[in-house]
Design a protein around this motif. Structure first.
Motif, PDB file in Angstrom:
ATOM      1  N   MET A  45      46.747   5.730  17.703  1.00 17.46           N
ATOM      2  CA  MET A  45      47.354   4.239  16.926  1.00 17.46           C
ATOM      3  C   MET A  45      46.334   3.235  16.686  1.00 17.46           C
ATOM      4  N   ALA A  46      46.049   2.590  15.686  1.00 20.64           N
ATOM      5  CA  ALA A  46      44.816   1.865  15.814  1.00 20.64           C
ATOM      6  C   ALA A  46      43.375   1.511  16.852  1.00 20.64           C
ATOM      7  N   ALA A  47      42.906   2.242  16.837  1.00 18.34           N
ATOM      8  CA  ALA A  47      41.933   2.069  17.966  1.00 18.34           C
ATOM      9  C   ALA A  47      41.285   1.612  16.866  1.00 18.34           C
ATOM     10  N   SER A  48      41.564  -0.286  16.983  1.00 15.40           N
ATOM     11  CA  SER A  48      40.323  -0.937  16.515  1.00 15.40           C
ATOM     12  C   SER A  48      39.050  -1.635  17.199  1.00 15.40           C
ATOM     13  N   PRO A  49      38.536  -1.942  16.868  1.00 12.07           N
ATOM     14  CA  PRO A  49      37.132  -1.960  17.153  1.00 12.07           C
ATOM     15  C   PRO A  49      36.811  -3.456  17.680  1.00 12.07           C
ATOM     16  N   ILE A  50      37.781  -3.962  17.928  1.00 13.27           N
ATOM     17  CA  ILE A  50      38.056  -5.116  18.295  1.00 13.27           C
ATOM     18  C   ILE A  50      37.924  -5.905  19.914  1.00 13.27           C
ATOM     19  N   ILE A  51      37.189  -7.620  19.590  1.00  9.43           N
ATOM     20  CA  ILE A  51      36.687  -7.712  20.859  1.00  9.43           C
ATOM     21  C   ILE A  51      37.419  -8.937  20.565  1.00  9.43           C
ATOM     22  N   ALA A  52      38.999  -9.060  20.816  1.00  9.90           N
ATOM     23  CA  ALA A  52      40.504 -10.537  19.932  1.00  9.90           C
ATOM     24  C   ALA A  52      39.074 -11.623  19.925  1.00  9.90           C
ATOM     25  N   SER A  53      39.378 -12.351  18.738  1.00  5.40           N
ATOM     26  CA  SER A  53      38.443 -12.876  17.979  1.00  5.40           C
ATOM     27  C   SER A  53      38.926 -14.269  17.822  1.00  5.40           C
TER      28      SER A  53
ATOM     29  N   SER B 197      36.337 -17.426  18.233  1.00  6.08           N
ATOM     30  CA  SER B 197      35.428 -18.227  17.605  1.00  6.08           C
ATOM     31  C   SER B 197      35.508 -17.552  16.272  1.00  6.08           C
ATOM     32  N   ARG B 198      36.367 -17.458  15.834  1.00  2.00           N
ATOM     33  CA  ARG B 198      36.694 -16.877  14.270  1.00  2.00           C
ATOM     34  C   ARG B 198      36.263 -18.281  13.603  1.00  2.00           C
TER      35      ARG B 198
ATOM     36  N   TRP C 109      32.815 -18.528  12.699  1.00  2.51           N
ATOM     37  CA  TRP C 109      32.171 -17.836  11.922  1.00  2.51           C
ATOM     38  C   TRP C 109      32.168 -18.378  10.604  1.00  2.51           C
TER      39      TRP C 109
ATOM     40  N   LEU D 185      30.518 -18.974   5.958  1.00  3.53           N
ATOM     41  CA  LEU D 185      31.198 -18.993   4.775  1.00  3.53           C
ATOM     42  C   LEU D 185      30.852 -19.684   3.631  1.00  3.53           C
ATOM     43  N   PRO D 186      30.406 -20.129   2.576  1.00  2.32           N
ATOM     44  CA  PRO D 186      30.742 -20.316   1.844  1.00  2.32           C
ATOM     45  C   PRO D 186      31.946 -21.041   0.896  1.00  2.32           C
TER      46      PRO D 186
ATOM     47  N   LYS E  40      35.776 -20.736  -1.112  1.00  7.48           N
ATOM     48  CA  LYS E  40      35.671 -20.282  -1.873  1.00  7.48           C
ATOM     49  C   LYS E  40      36.357 -20.893  -3.332  1.00  7.48           C
TER      50      LYS E  40
ATOM     51  N   PHE F 274      31.973 -12.938  -0.639  1.00  7.11           N
ATOM     52  CA  PHE F 274      31.261 -14.072  -0.476  1.00  7.11           C
ATOM     53  C   PHE F 274      31.956 -14.759   0.810  1.00  7.11           C
ATOM     54  N   SER F 275      33.490 -15.074   1.343  1.00  6.87           N
ATOM     55  CA  SER F 275      33.374 -16.432   1.992  1.00  6.87           C
ATOM     56  C   SER F 275      34.972 -15.610   3.076  1.00  6.87           C
TER      57      SER F 275
ATOM     58  N   SER G 258      46.123   6.994  12.066  1.00  3.86           N
ATOM     59  CA  SER G 258      45.559   5.157  11.625  1.00  3.86           C
ATOM     60  C   SER G 258      44.169   6.098  10.824  1.00  3.86           C
TER      61      SER G 258
ATOM     62  N   ALA H 163      41.245   1.231  10.822  1.00  2.00           N
ATOM     63  CA  ALA H 163      41.217   0.532  12.316  1.00  2.00           C
ATOM     64  C   ALA H 163      42.027   0.536  12.137  1.00  2.00           C
TER      65      ALA H 163
ATOM     66  N   GLU I 246      42.134 -10.068  14.015  1.00  2.50           N
ATOM     67  CA  GLU I 246      41.010 -10.675  12.788  1.00  2.50           C
ATOM     68  C   GLU I 246      40.173  -9.703  14.002  1.00  2.50           C
TER      69      GLU I 246
ATOM     70  N   VAL J 150      35.970  -7.771  15.087  1.00  3.48           N
ATOM     71  CA  VAL J 150      34.892  -8.690  14.984  1.00  3.48           C
ATOM     72  C   VAL J 150      33.887  -7.038  14.609  1.00  3.48           C
TER      73      VAL J 150
ATOM     74  N   LEU K  49      32.922   2.233  17.937  1.00  5.40           N
ATOM     75  CA  LEU K  49      33.423   2.139  19.740  1.00  5.40           C
ATOM     76  C   LEU K  49      33.772   3.970  19.789  1.00  5.40           C
TER      77      LEU K  49
END
Ligand code: HEA
Ligand code: HEA
Ligand code: CUA
Ligand SMILES: [Cu+2]
Lengths: 346, 200, 561
Positions: B1-9, B11-12, B15, B19-20, B22, C198-199, C514, C525, C538, C540, C550
């Protein structure tokens, strides 16, 4: 597979059944060589052909090289199922990028220069004072040809004198439109020039070979765009002058067809058609003064024979659905007399 | 299943700050596409300058609407002041300048209405009279349409403010609206130059 | 077909929905603001219209299969021709491509939706309304004068043929409104895509780390914002002419027919790149994955695409070489036109560079991509021939042009759309499409495609104009046209295989997991189909290929970027 075969049969059978009458045009066309654009008999067409061959060659080479590379990759680098280690990752290379940016740039540069030269030599060609000028007026869906210097008016079949390459006598065409946009095109003589309302365009031809050349309207102009055909008849100067002389004659009354003439002049015909030397001075339709001097009818939908004339006048839409000439629903006798009269318009 | 590259975020948010906003990006893009739309009408106007076959001609019937222009341009200043007031948290100051903007905009529309009335009933120029009429009414009318839209939005905001729904945190949105209004004014400068200076 | 896919997604997008009654499920789809569902609705809608327009094309080819056939009467033919072109560009090309961007961009930049979800829904529904309006013209176009139904002015509707004097009734008005509305929809989507890119990027994804597809989505969107308004403006002027008695394009009152041509092509040429850049975008994702190599020259690819978009704004009059521009004018547009080939070439070369030394897997998406490469190459080169103005005086408005642009629109864009369908279908539905049926689809369509469109070039060289409802015998056109028409049968068969493949795979396809292609971008992912909120948390990222990092911790991409 035979599933497709049966489908195929359906596709081929249906149109065969639906084939419509071609009013003798098929045979007539067959006698004229196809309008293959590289089969040039006039300077503009020749210069275009030269440029065309040049650009086609360059493109062919490019295709062989680049296509070759693609095919090479496909043949050379398929994955050999067994080992599933990833190949070396190459992220890019500026020298290579530079190489395949400059090479095309150079090719483009050459192509561009040759093209521009041809543009000028065709578009900026000087107009000799003695050149014959023809006003070409596009109508939905037929061509009007007026020779101001020669006082000749005709339709759908353009007569021009043969031009001797040594001392050429080009014909210059001034293009105008009476309604929507059309485009004047005779492939073996020159490229298209659009015929646009409220704008004056011009083009020129200098045919080196006597003969008949097929042309056609090149810009979509409504219902009968497909049947807005034209022919250019190129003949030696002497014959051309003879033709002009004949065209200048007004109609000489022939007592036999007076009734037909009466019908012509008492029905709406006169509102749209001109027959010099008679009351008919309409401008909406083709000039009929020398109708029978033309090979085709309705800008090339039919061969110009008395039978076809009769069918046309009875109801043009049988030959040319949508043509802007109404059916006059005349009685059979009147029709015969009328056609008898038309046939005298030589 | 979801092999996600995620270091749980966690400090979103920081970041996101980089970004501008919207809404602002959106309005800039809207302005971009609207400019392209207007420029075609301007081109058409310039293309047909002096090509009319029949009178009336611009030089005989047009007179530059100076007052209108002043009102519209100054409304750009007032709306700027309004937004600034709101940013500094003063709803009252905001409301004041906002209403002034509304008034100035309305004046412009009314002025245009009078100009058209004169052209139509006194000079007999309609959209179908000649190429001048065709291009004039479509270009000026298109701009007037945008003014109307702007005013409607401004009016709505006024109502909301009067009902006490306006707060400091809405400043970003109000700012976005003000940008649309600035654009409408800028377009007027172009239209004015085209129609009343080059076109005459 | 539509219904069932959507149904499946509904099942996928969140198990709890299974219980819902059909009506409730439909209602969900109508009120949705989820970018994935809107994306799918765009794509499915586009495919439905593709079948319709394809059938119109089949009718055209049936009529042209033999000389003066009497199957389709002149007026009906002209309507079929116009509807085919308009539908394929505005109701097939645009929606399918926006659909894919809608679906993919948020997934690829690791966010939960587009910047303005409601605007997005608005865009879709206004597009659908415009599309239906176009086909309603078959019923409503009759108008006061009973002047037939459905527009018959050609897809670029040259003035003054579109003026009241020559186009009675309301069919042309339906065409105007429909095209206007669909372009409003596209504009809405474009704003949305750019604002999103962009945002809303996920943490760590700087602009320089966006997947190339997202970059191209942004570039295309900018082009839409700049190039569509001229069309919309011209449409408004035309409406004013037809209803308010204005004279913009009324040549009797001094109006100009050329002006319309300029306005249309200022839109029209960029439009063709708006259509092809998404095809490039798909190639940029698919070719690397199936060559198992990173895309060669990321920066250059992005730069080249931007260059194409930019240059293409200044080449429009190459559609007007025959209107009698000055030699200088013609020369300028020759130069700009040919210049486009440089950045386009760069892209082709970079794709070759990507395949070079790779381990190419010939799965169906890759087959379509390879065909795309060769066919686009040819299409581009015929484009260069057309770009040589004097040569174009012969070729313009002939079947050579028709061949050229079908080579791009079908041979490049449609082929890449097929590739994209095979590539992302597993992600959207959780089911694989059958490789076997896919290969049938590919080969049949390939054969049909070449039978049809290769021969067309020669029809043009033998002096056959386009938009003619028939041609006379004895002009050497019989065989060529017959072969051209034959090809359609194979293309149709191919498309049928796609339809069958989709329907059967939805019911009984192997489940995808997936990441079925062992790919590298973020959409792989999350689960297939992704949940309504896309990502549990979310993501990163540290490089352009987060999943590569990965899978290969030993040497991640960021060492090289
Ligand atoms: C997606 C669609 C698409 C694309 C990508 C293109 C790409 C190009 N097109 Fe095409 N075109 C259309 C869609 C498209 N076209 C349509 C729909 C029409 C008809 C509209 C209508 O009339 O209905 C049309 C018509 C059209 C005309 C007008 C014909 C006429 O009506 O008279 C011309 C003329 O210049 C032209 C030229 C080009 C050129 C030069 C390119 C270039 O972008 C091609 C560049 C690519 C290459 C050249 C190949 C790769 C490059 C290399 C390998 C590098 C080396 C090559 C060189 C140095 C030459 N096109
Ligand atoms: C994306 C754009 C696109 C696409 C994909 C196509 C696809 C095709 N086009 Fe298209 N065409 C245009 C865009 C496109 N065209 C444009 C812009 C014009 C110019 C119009 C104008 O001049 O104004 C044009 C004009 C045009 C002409 C010229 C008309 C004329 O000038 O008179 C012709 C003629 O052969 C033609 C043929 C075809 C064919 C055979 C296909 C084939 O590839 C179609 C293949 C698809 C099918 C055969 C349908 C298959 C469906 C089924 C089998 C049903 C499935 C089963 C069910 C679910 C019921 N097209
Ligand atoms: Cu005249 Cu086409
Ligand atoms: Cu183009």
């Amino acid at each position: 597979m035979n599933r497709w075969l049966s489908l195929l049969l359906v596709l081929t059978a249906t149109p065969a059944l639906a084939l419509a009458e071609d009013w003798g045009m098929g045979q007539s066309n067959a006698k004229i060589p196809p309008s293959y654009i590289f089969d040039h008999v006039s300077t503009p067409a020749r210069e275009i052909t030269t440029l065309a061959y040049f650009s086609i060659t360059i493109c062919a080479v490019i295709f062989l090289v680049v296509g070759g590379l693609i095919v090479y990759c496909v043949v050379k680098f398929p994955s050999r199922g067994d080992d599933n280690r990833e190949p070396a990752q190459v992220y890019g290379s500026n020298p290579i990028e530079l190489a395949w940016t400059t090479a095309p740039l150079l090719i483009v540069f050459v192509l561009m220069l040759t093209t521009v030269r041809t543009i000028y030599s065709i578009q900026a060609a000087p107009r000799p004072p003695d050149a014959i000028g023809v006003r070409v007026i596009g109508h939905q869906w037929w061509w009007e040809f007026r020779y101001p210097e020669l006082g000749v008016v005709t339709a759908n079949e353009l007569h021009v004198p043969l031009s001797d390459p040594k001392h050429p006598t080009p014909t210059f065409l001034d293009l105008e439109s009476a309604d929507v946009a059309h485009s004047f095109w005779v492939p073996r003589l020159a490229g298209k020039t659009d015929v646009i309302p409220n704008r004056k365009n011009s083009t020129w031809i200098d045919p080196h070979e006597a003969g008949t050349y097929l042309g056609q309207c090149g810009e979509y102009c409504g219902t009968e765009h497909a049947m807005m055909l034209l022919r250019v008849i190129v003949e030696p100067r002497a014959d051309f002058d003879r033709w002009v002389a004949a065209q200048k004659q007004a109609w000489s009354a022939e007592p036999a067809v007076m009734h037909g003439r009466q019908i012509f002049e008492t029905t709406a015909c006169v509102n749209c058609h001109t027959v010099n030397g008679t009351a008919a001075q309409g401008r909406f339709g083709p000039d009929l003064t020398h109708l029978m001097a033309r090979v085709t009818l309705g800008s090339g939908v039919a061969m110009n024979t008395p039978e076809h004339l009769k069918i046309w006048v009875r109801d043009p839409s049988t030959m040319k659905p949508g043509a802007l000439m109404p059916a006059m629903n005349l009685s059979e006798n009147d029709l015969n007399d009328l056609v008898a009269y038309l046939v005298t318009l030589r | 299943m979801a092999a996600s590259p995620i270091i749980a975020s966690d400090s979103r948010t920081e970041w996101a700050k980089t970004l501008p906003y919207k809404g602002r990006v959106g309005i800039y893009l809207l302005i971009l596409t609207e400019s392209s739309f207007f420029s075609i009408f301007v081109v058409a106007y310039l293309f047909y300058v002096g090509k009319s076959l029949t009178p009336p001609f611009p030089r005989d019937v047009l007179s530059p609407p100076i007052v209108n222009t002043i009102c519209l341009l100054s409304s750009s200043v007032t709306i700027f002041l309004a937004v600034r007031a709101l940013r500094s948290g003063s709803i009252g100051g905001f409301l004041l300048w906002w209403v002034v903007t509304l008034a100035l905009g309305l004046e412009f529309l009314i002025g245009t209405a009078f100009e058209w009335h004169k052209l139509i009933y006194h000079d007999g120029l309609t959209i179908s009279t000649n190429l001048f009429g065709t291009t004039y009414y479509s270009l000026v009318g298109l701009h007037a349409l945008h003014v109307t839209v702007g005013l409607t939005l401004i009016f709505l905001v006024t109502i909301l403010t009067l009902l006490g729904h306006m707060e400091g945190r809405h400043v970003e949105r109000v700012d976005v609206l003000s940008w649309y209004w600035h654009f409408v004014d800028a377009v007027w400068i172009v239209v004015f130059t085209t129609v009343y200076i080059i076109g005459r | 077909m539509a219904g069932s896919i959507e149904h499946e997604i509904a099942l996928g997008a969140g198990r709890e929905r299974v219980s819902l009654p059909v009506l409730g499920r439909i209602h969900e789809w109508v009120v949705t603001v989820d970018h994935k569902r809107l994306g799918l609705m765009y794509i499915v809608g586009g495919l439905v219209f593709f079948v319709i327009a394809g059938l119109e094309a089949s009718a055209i080819r049936l009529q042209l299969a033999v000389p003066n056939a009497g199957i389709v009467p002149p007026d009906s033919f002209n309507r079929l021709m116009t509807m085919h072109g308009t539908t394929m560009v505005f109701l097939v090309g645009m929606p399918i491509l926006t659909g894919f961007f809608n679906y993919l961009v948020p997934l690829m930049i690791g966010t939960r939706d587009l910047a303005f979800p409601r605007l997005n829904a608005f865009g879709f529904w206004i597009w659908l309304f415009g599309s239906l309006l176009l086909y309603f013209s078959y019923i409503g176009g009759d108008g006061l004068y009973g002047a037939g139904s459905a527009p018959d002015v050609g897809w670029f509707a040259y003035a003054p043929l579109t003026e009241r004097a020559f186009s009675r009734g309301n069919s042309t008005d339906y065409w105007i409104l429909s095209v206007f509305l669909t372009s409003v929809g596209s504009t809405a989507t474009a704003i949305n895509i750019i604002a999103t890119a962009f945002s809303m990027r996920c943490k760590g994804m700087t602009l320089a780390k966006m997947p190339v597809l997202v970059w191209l989505a942004v570039i295309v969107s900018f082009q839409i914002l700049i190039a569509l308004p001229p069309l919309a403006a011209a449409q408004v002027m035309l409406l004013l002419d037809r209803f308010a008695g204005a004279h913009f394009f009324d040549t009797q009152a001094g109006g100009s027919a050329i002006l319309w041509q300029h306005f249309f092509w200022i839109f029209g040429h960029p439009e063709v790149y708006i259509l092809v850049l998404p095809a490039f975008a798909f190639a940029n994702e698919i070719i690397p994955v199936f060559s198992r190599k990173v895309l060669f020259g990321y920066e250059v690819m992005v730069a080249a695409s931007a260059a194409i978009a930019f240059i293409s704004l200044s080449v429009w009059a190459h559609h007007m070489f025959s209107v009698g521009m000055t030699p200088a004018g013609n020369s300028f547009f020759v130069a700009s036109t040919m210049l486009v080939s440089v950045p386009t070439g760069i892209k082709i070369f970079n794709w070759v560079g990507t395949m070079w030394g790779g381990k190419i897997r010939f799965k169906v998406p890759m087959l379509f991509s390879i065909a795309f490469l060769l066919q686009f190459l040819i299409a581009g080169l015929t484009g260069i021939m057309l770009g040589a103005a004097p040569f174009d005086w012969q070729l313009t408005d002939t079947y050579f042009v028709v061949a050229h642009f079908h080579y791009v629109l079908v041979g490049a864009i449609l082929f890449m759309i097929f590739a994209a369908i095979y590539y992302w279908f597993p992600k959207a539905t959780g089911k694989m499409l059958s490789e076997r049926l896919g290969k049938w689809h590919f080969w049949l369509f390939l054969i049909g495609y070449h039978l049809t469109f290769d021969t067309m070039h020669f029809c043009g060289l033998y002096g056959m104009p386009r938009r003619i409802y028939t041609y006379q015998p004895g002009r050497g056109l019989e065989t060529l046209n017959f072969v051209t028409s034959l090809g359609v049968i194979f293309q149709a068969a191919g498309v049928l295989f796609l339809v069958i493949n989709v329907l059967t795979s939805l019911r009984s396809g192997d489940s995808a997991g997936s990441d079925p292609w062992d790919a590298w971008t973020l959409e792989w992912a999350t689960t297939s189909p992704p949940p309504a909120y896309n990502f549990a948390s979310e993501p990163v990222v540290q490089s352009r290929r987060p999943l590569w990092d990965l899978k290969h911790p030993e040497d991640p991409d960021w060492n090289y970027e």
